[in-house]
Motif scaffolding. Sequence first.
Motif, PDB file in Angstrom:
ATOM      1  N   THR A 163       0.807  -1.224   0.000  1.00 37.65           N
ATOM      2  CA  THR A 163       0.000   0.000   0.000  1.00 37.65           C
ATOM      3  C   THR A 163       0.839   1.272   0.000  1.00 37.65           C
ATOM      4  N   SER A 164       2.001   1.264   0.624  1.00 39.48           N
ATOM      5  CA  SER A 164       2.804   2.486   0.699  1.00 39.48           C
ATOM      6  C   SER A 164       3.231   2.975  -0.686  1.00 39.48           C
ATOM      7  N   GLU A 192       1.028   5.924  -1.972  1.00 40.59           N
ATOM      8  CA  GLU A 192       0.911   7.230  -1.325  1.00 40.59           C
ATOM      9  C   GLU A 192       1.245   8.366  -2.290  1.00 40.59           C
ATOM     10  N   LYS A 193       2.301   8.199  -3.088  1.00 39.33           N
ATOM     11  CA  LYS A 193       2.624   9.268  -4.053  1.00 39.33           C
ATOM     12  C   LYS A 193       1.545   9.382  -5.125  1.00 39.33           C
ATOM     13  N   VAL A 215      -1.726   8.923  -4.538  1.00 41.02           N
ATOM     14  CA  VAL A 215      -2.829   9.660  -3.902  1.00 41.02           C
ATOM     15  C   VAL A 215      -2.520  11.157  -3.910  1.00 41.02           C
ATOM     16  N   ARG A 216      -1.262  11.498  -3.745  1.00 39.49           N
ATOM     17  CA  ARG A 216      -0.851  12.902  -3.708  1.00 39.49           C
ATOM     18  C   ARG A 216      -0.763  13.534  -5.101  1.00 39.49           C
ATOM     19  N   LYS A 253      -3.192  10.527   8.679  1.00 36.94           N
ATOM     20  CA  LYS A 253      -2.482   9.251   8.480  1.00 36.94           C
ATOM     21  C   LYS A 253      -3.472   8.108   8.236  1.00 36.94           C
ATOM     22  N   MET A 266      -5.050   8.496   4.777  1.00 32.33           N
ATOM     23  CA  MET A 266      -4.079   8.157   3.737  1.00 32.33           C
ATOM     24  C   MET A 266      -3.950   6.638   3.629  1.00 32.33           C
ATOM     25  N   SER A 267      -3.920   5.963   4.753  1.00 30.81           N
ATOM     26  CA  SER A 267      -3.824   4.504   4.755  1.00 30.81           C
ATOM     27  C   SER A 267      -5.028   3.889   4.036  1.00 30.81           C
ATOM     28  N   CYS A 281      -4.783   4.557   0.252  1.00 27.14           N
ATOM     29  CA  CYS A 281      -3.767   3.696  -0.357  1.00 27.14           C
ATOM     30  C   CYS A 281      -4.279   2.262  -0.489  1.00 27.14           C
ATOM     31  N   GLU A 291      -0.004  -3.244   5.541  1.00 32.35           N
ATOM     32  CA  GLU A 291       0.686  -2.644   4.397  1.00 32.35           C
ATOM     33  C   GLU A 291       0.556  -3.418   3.092  1.00 32.35           C
TER      34      GLU A 291
END
Length: 134
Positions: A12-13, A16-17, A19-20, A46, A49-50, A53, A124
């Motif tokens: 999932t991490s 993050e970019k 989503v941004r 946080k 965002m989780s 993702c 994750e």
Amino acid sequence: MIFGIGIDIAKTSRFEKWVRNPSILERFFNPKEILKIEGDAESITKNRMSALCQHYAARFAAKEAFAKALGTGLVFDLRDVFVANEENGKPVLFVENSAEEIFRKVCPEFERAKIFVSMSHEKEFVVSQVLIEI
């Protein structure tokens, strides 16, 4: 009869970019999959965002799993395969445009085909599985 089965896992991490950066999301996801974000991406908590993702990672993994079930690889526009949820939360995979054209070519009994998708989240990682039955 099972025509094909595919599975994919995603961290999932990695998303993050994505989503941004809305332009990345628009490149890979159908508008029906893109979630609205209140405010700007920098103000996302946080936990939110989780969740975002996980949402995108599971759907991206479903697209990969569908390609594996077809046996073609990712030869279609990824926006043409998308996951939506029924009222009870059950995920449903939809295929349109370029993905449907390829599906019709490789699956001799396209009209009878049923697509099943299952997605799961665990911190994750997410995993998605697609089964095509004819």
